[in-house]
Design a protein around this motif. Structure first.
Motif, short mmCIF file in Angstrom:
data_model
loop_
_atom_site.label_atom_id
_atom_site.label_comp_id
_atom_site.label_asym_id
_atom_site.label_seq_id
_atom_site.Cartn_x
_atom_site.Cartn_y
_atom_site.Cartn_z
N UNK A 67 1.22 12.56 -29.51
CA UNK A 67 1.52 13.15 -28.35
C UNK A 67 0.68 14.23 -27.94
N UNK A 68 0.05 13.88 -26.50
CA UNK A 68 -0.60 14.98 -26.08
C UNK A 68 -0.12 16.20 -25.28
N UNK A 69 0.13 17.21 -26.07
CA UNK A 69 0.83 18.31 -25.63
C UNK A 69 0.14 19.46 -25.03
N UNK A 70 0.51 20.40 -24.96
CA UNK A 70 -0.11 21.65 -24.18
C UNK A 70 -0.98 22.27 -25.14
N UNK A 71 -0.97 22.27 -26.25
CA UNK A 71 -1.88 22.83 -27.29
C UNK A 71 -2.49 21.84 -28.16
N UNK A 76 -3.54 17.63 -29.36
CA UNK A 76 -2.90 16.22 -29.38
C UNK A 76 -2.19 16.18 -31.04
N UNK A 77 -0.92 15.94 -30.88
CA UNK A 77 0.12 16.00 -31.96
C UNK A 77 0.20 14.72 -32.82
N UNK A 107 1.47 17.17 -37.42
CA UNK A 107 0.44 17.91 -37.55
C UNK A 107 -0.43 17.66 -36.37
N UNK A 108 -1.27 18.84 -35.96
CA UNK A 108 -2.02 18.90 -34.76
C UNK A 108 -3.35 17.86 -35.59
#
Length: 310
Positions: A271-275, A277-278, A297-298
């Motif tokens: 998941x590409x999130x605001x902080x 890639x997760x 995990x990031x």
């Protein structure tokens, strides 16, 4: 607040999953952040189980993607039991690719569902995207969608037989592109049954990274699943590992493997999130009788451009 991690260069040991709580008994998880900021996670079984979270820490069971199970599923699974959803947001709508099969069979199909909200119970099924038969030497399971830097759509999938493949997808329909029906072979292994599963292709910079699960899943504390990655300049490969070995020749650089209570990590998505890639995956909890649980995990990127979990 969101689940956060401290970035670092890759450690000698595999990292433990980030802290999550609530209903986290999942298999083959895929997560999306909706336009309202809510997280929705879908996973294998029960019409594609759904969980929601406001903070990416606490997850609450929230029904399933499907309340009425499509009739065509029974042609591939007597129990109408779908697997391995892949959920994403494109062109103002949510798309979910998923597999319908039975364990040990390569008579399998990949389906597509569409939703305007991404929420459980809101999905409209669009039928079969791609299928495999018992006479085929591959298995149409574990789909994931990539939209590349040129705007082309690709669906990767596979496969307990002969590894991972991809096909072109028509953005207008979400189905296979009629003008390009080639099936591209991306990864396999030299030993029978050549199983490489749960592909997920991520673009980072100008390169494409194929994450895949190797070895045996679904056996609790006896599971040997592990996550490997290869890198390519094209979404169709060839994908090479850190040592330069082609993933079609058994290559793959380890990202996560069994460590301590965290057994057989795999079934991953990103998941590409605001902080950042997760990495979202399941593992089998050695302290809880091998129950499959959510791991997060990031991903960091080292100086040579290789991903690592932290």
């Amino acid at each position: 607040m969101l689940l956060t991690f401290t970035a670092a260069e890759p450690a000698a040991a595999y990292p433990d999953p980030g802290y999550v709580t609530g209903d986290i008994t999942v298999h083959d998880p895929s997560m999306v952040r909706t336009t309202s900021g809510q997280y929705v996670l879908y996973s294998t079984h029960n019409g594609l189980e759904a969980r929601t979270s406001s903070d990416r820490i606490t997850f609450t069971r929230a029904g399933s993607a499907f309340t009425a199970l499509p009739s065509w599923w029974s042609g591939y699974s007597s129990g109408k039991d779908p697997w391995a959803p892949d959920v994403s947001y494109h062109n103002g709508k949510y798309l979910m690719y998923y597999a319908v099969s039975s364990f040990g069979s390569n008579k399998s199909a990949i389906g597509l569902a569409v939703s305007s909200t991404g929420l459980p119970g809101s999905w409209s099924d669009s039928g079969v995207v791609y299928s495999s038969a018992t006479s085929d030497d591959y298995n149409a399971i574990d789909p994931s969608l990539l939209v590349d830097s040129s705007g082309r759509w690709w669906l990767s999938f596979g496969s307990y037989w002969t590894g991972v493949y991809s096909i072109r997808i028509d953005p207008a329909t979400g189905k296979q592109l009629a003008s390009d029906t080639a099936r591209h072979h991306l990864a396999t292994r030299p030993d029978s049954p050549y199983a490489v599963e749960a592909p997920y292709i991520l673009q980072h910079g100008s390169s494409y990274y194929l994450f895949a699960s190797y070895d045996a899943c679904c056996a609790g504390t006896s599971s040997t699943y592990k996550i490997k990655v290869g890198r390519a300049s094209s979404p169709t490969g060839p994908f090479y590992d850190r040592n330069g070995t082609d993933m079609l020749n058994g290559g793959g650089t380890l990202v996560l493997a069994t460590h301590g209570r965290y057994i057989g990590p795999g079934g991953q998505s990103v998941l590409h999130d605001t902080d950042g890639d997760l990495l979202v995956y399941h593992y089998y909890d050695g302290n809880d009788s091998g129950t499959p649980k959510l791991g997060v995990n990031l991903l960091g990127w080292d100086s040579a451009g290789w991903p690592y979990a932290y």
